[in-house]
Design a protein around this motif. Structure first.
Motif, short mmCIF file in Angstrom:
data_model
loop_
_atom_site.label_atom_id
_atom_site.label_comp_id
_atom_site.label_asym_id
_atom_site.label_seq_id
_atom_site.Cartn_x
_atom_site.Cartn_y
_atom_site.Cartn_z
N THR A 1 -67.20 -11.61 -8.42
CA THR A 1 -66.35 -11.98 -7.28
C THR A 1 -67.02 -13.11 -6.49
OG1 THR A 1 -67.32 -10.51 -5.63
CG2 THR A 1 -65.59 -9.58 -7.03
N THR A 2 -66.23 -13.75 -5.66
CA THR A 2 -66.77 -14.78 -4.77
C THR A 2 -66.75 -14.29 -3.33
OG1 THR A 2 -64.57 -15.78 -4.55
CG2 THR A 2 -66.03 -16.68 -6.26
N ALA A 3 -66.91 -12.98 -3.15
CA ALA A 3 -66.88 -12.39 -1.81
C ALA A 3 -67.86 -13.08 -0.88
CB ALA A 3 -67.19 -10.90 -1.89
N SER A 4 -67.45 -13.25 0.36
CA SER A 4 -68.30 -13.91 1.35
C SER A 4 -69.53 -13.09 1.71
CB SER A 4 -67.50 -14.18 2.63
OG SER A 4 -66.41 -15.02 2.36
N LEU A 5 -69.37 -11.78 1.77
CA LEU A 5 -70.48 -10.89 2.10
C LEU A 5 -70.41 -9.69 1.17
CD1 LEU A 5 -72.86 -10.08 3.97
CD2 LEU A 5 -71.17 -8.90 5.40
N LYS A 6 -71.53 -9.39 0.53
CA LYS A 6 -71.61 -8.26 -0.40
C LYS A 6 -72.61 -7.25 0.16
CE LYS A 6 -70.61 -11.38 -4.21
NZ LYS A 6 -71.03 -11.93 -5.50
N VAL A 7 -72.14 -6.00 0.33
CA VAL A 7 -72.92 -4.94 0.97
C VAL A 7 -73.12 -3.80 -0.01
CG1 VAL A 7 -73.02 -3.32 2.91
CG2 VAL A 7 -71.92 -5.55 3.21
N VAL A 8 -74.32 -3.20 0.03
CA VAL A 8 -74.63 -2.10 -0.88
C VAL A 8 -75.52 -1.08 -0.17
CG1 VAL A 8 -76.72 -3.15 -1.85
CG2 VAL A 8 -75.39 -1.56 -3.26
N TYR A 9 -75.45 0.15 -0.64
CA TYR A 9 -76.37 1.21 -0.23
C TYR A 9 -77.47 1.27 -1.29
CZ TYR A 9 -78.29 5.87 0.44
OH TYR A 9 -79.15 6.92 0.64
N ALA A 10 -78.71 1.42 -0.86
CA ALA A 10 -79.81 1.51 -1.81
C ALA A 10 -80.92 2.39 -1.25
CB ALA A 10 -80.37 0.13 -2.12
N THR A 11 -81.65 3.02 -2.15
CA THR A 11 -82.82 3.79 -1.74
C THR A 11 -83.99 2.83 -1.59
OG1 THR A 11 -83.50 4.22 -4.02
CG2 THR A 11 -81.99 5.83 -3.00
N PRO A 12 -85.07 3.27 -0.96
CA PRO A 12 -86.23 2.37 -0.77
C PRO A 12 -86.84 1.86 -2.07
CG PRO A 12 -86.39 4.25 0.70
CD PRO A 12 -85.23 4.53 -0.22
N THR A 13 -86.63 2.54 -3.19
CA THR A 13 -87.21 2.09 -4.46
C THR A 13 -86.36 1.05 -5.17
OG1 THR A 13 -86.16 3.91 -5.66
CG2 THR A 13 -88.41 4.29 -4.81
N GLU A 14 -85.14 0.85 -4.74
CA GLU A 14 -84.25 -0.11 -5.38
C GLU A 14 -84.30 -1.46 -4.66
OE1 GLU A 14 -80.71 2.92 -6.79
OE2 GLU A 14 -80.69 2.16 -4.75
N ASP A 15 -84.11 -2.53 -5.43
CA ASP A 15 -84.06 -3.87 -4.84
C ASP A 15 -82.86 -4.63 -5.38
OD1 ASP A 15 -84.52 -6.23 -3.52
OD2 ASP A 15 -86.11 -6.88 -4.86
N PRO A 16 -81.69 -4.42 -4.77
CA PRO A 16 -80.48 -5.11 -5.22
C PRO A 16 -80.26 -6.46 -4.54
CG PRO A 16 -79.91 -3.44 -3.64
CD PRO A 16 -81.40 -3.38 -3.81
N SER A 17 -81.32 -7.06 -3.99
CA SER A 17 -81.17 -8.27 -3.18
C SER A 17 -80.72 -9.49 -3.98
CB SER A 17 -82.47 -8.59 -2.45
OG SER A 17 -83.52 -8.81 -3.36
N GLU A 18 -80.85 -9.47 -5.30
CA GLU A 18 -80.36 -10.61 -6.08
C GLU A 18 -78.84 -10.61 -6.16
OE1 GLU A 18 -82.40 -10.24 -9.87
OE2 GLU A 18 -83.64 -11.94 -9.31
N VAL A 19 -78.22 -9.46 -5.99
CA VAL A 19 -76.78 -9.32 -6.13
C VAL A 19 -76.09 -9.22 -4.78
CG1 VAL A 19 -74.94 -7.89 -7.11
CG2 VAL A 19 -77.09 -8.19 -8.37
N PHE A 20 -76.70 -8.50 -3.84
CA PHE A 20 -76.04 -8.17 -2.57
C PHE A 20 -76.73 -8.86 -1.40
CE2 PHE A 20 -75.00 -4.81 -5.53
CZ PHE A 20 -73.64 -4.70 -5.34
N ASP A 21 -75.95 -9.15 -0.35
CA ASP A 21 -76.45 -9.86 0.82
C ASP A 21 -76.97 -8.92 1.90
OD1 ASP A 21 -75.42 -12.33 -0.29
OD2 ASP A 21 -73.43 -11.60 0.28
N LEU A 22 -76.33 -7.79 2.07
CA LEU A 22 -76.72 -6.82 3.09
C LEU A 22 -76.98 -5.49 2.40
CD1 LEU A 22 -77.08 -5.90 6.05
CD2 LEU A 22 -74.59 -5.52 6.12
N ILE A 23 -78.18 -4.96 2.60
CA ILE A 23 -78.58 -3.70 1.98
C ILE A 23 -78.78 -2.68 3.09
CG2 ILE A 23 -80.31 -2.54 0.57
CD1 ILE A 23 -80.99 -5.41 -0.53
N ILE A 24 -78.06 -1.58 3.00
CA ILE A 24 -78.23 -0.46 3.93
C ILE A 24 -79.00 0.60 3.18
CG2 ILE A 24 -77.07 1.30 5.31
CD1 ILE A 24 -74.80 -0.75 5.71
N ARG A 25 -80.19 0.90 3.68
CA ARG A 25 -81.09 1.81 2.96
C ARG A 25 -80.95 3.24 3.47
NH1 ARG A 25 -83.66 -0.77 -0.86
NH2 ARG A 25 -84.31 -2.89 -0.50
#
Length: 181
Positions: free
Chosen positions: A134-158
């Motif tokens: 997608t070309t979404a303007s903002l991509k948000v994800v939930y992640a645990t402290p051991t995960e690093d989805p920063s290459e895919v998502f812009d805002l990470i809620i841990r």
């Protein structure tokens, strides 16, 4: 050996999508007009929370679209009551490599979103692939402290443990409500 080769292929696909052009932008939740939600159809209780979120947002004049993963070992045992829901069935909508077919995700990924939310709550190839498609303007994800989805998502809620959808949605709304423009 086959799973190892599939995993290597999936990583290659993700790397090829990471640098796709898009306009990143963070808007106040009041300015968001279209929301895409990546979810898993694993139980009716979670679906009810997802559907409630959609209704609240739609009552505020926003459009909400779901793309839902139905794992291949599960059957849908409840009614999907949201008309803008696209379901990818694990049994039929994925190829040998585990890539969702273009027909299964095309109606969802061709839309333009101000906000894309991944509610799956764990690193997941399907969610990453859809998010990067997608070309979404903002991509948000939930992640645990051991995960690093920063290459895919812009805002990470841990958080610790499995995603609590009510808490997660409240955090997304609260954080985007703090944005002033």
């Amino acid at each position: 050996m086959s799973n190892f080769i599939k995993e290597l292929h999936r990583k290659k696909v993700i790397r090829s999508l990471i640098n796709a052009p898009r306009d990143k932008k963070i808007d106040n939740i009041q300015e968001v007009k279209t929301i895409g939600v990546i979810c898993r159809l694993d139980n009716e209780q979670n679906w009810n929370i997802l559907h409630h979120f959609a209704k609240v947002m739609e009552n505020q004049g926003k459009k909400v679209y779901f793309i839902a993963l139905l794992p291949k070992d599960q059957e849908l045992g409840f009614v999907i009551t949201h008309q803008n829901t696209y379901i990818c069935r694990g049994k039929t909508d994925f190829n040998f490599w585990g890539l969702p077919s273009g027909d299964a995700i095309k109606p969802f990924v061709e839309r333009s979103y101000d906000l894309l939310i991944d509610t799956i709550g764990e690193e997941n190839f399907f969610a990453q692939y859809v998010a990067l498609s997608t070309t979404a303007s903002l991509k948000v994800v939930y992640a645990t402290p051991t995960e690093d989805p920063s290459e895919v998502f812009d805002l990470i809620i841990r958080g610790d443990g499995a995603v609590d959808l009510k808490y997660f949605f409240n955090n997304v709304i609260e954080y985007l409500g703090m944005i002033h423009k």
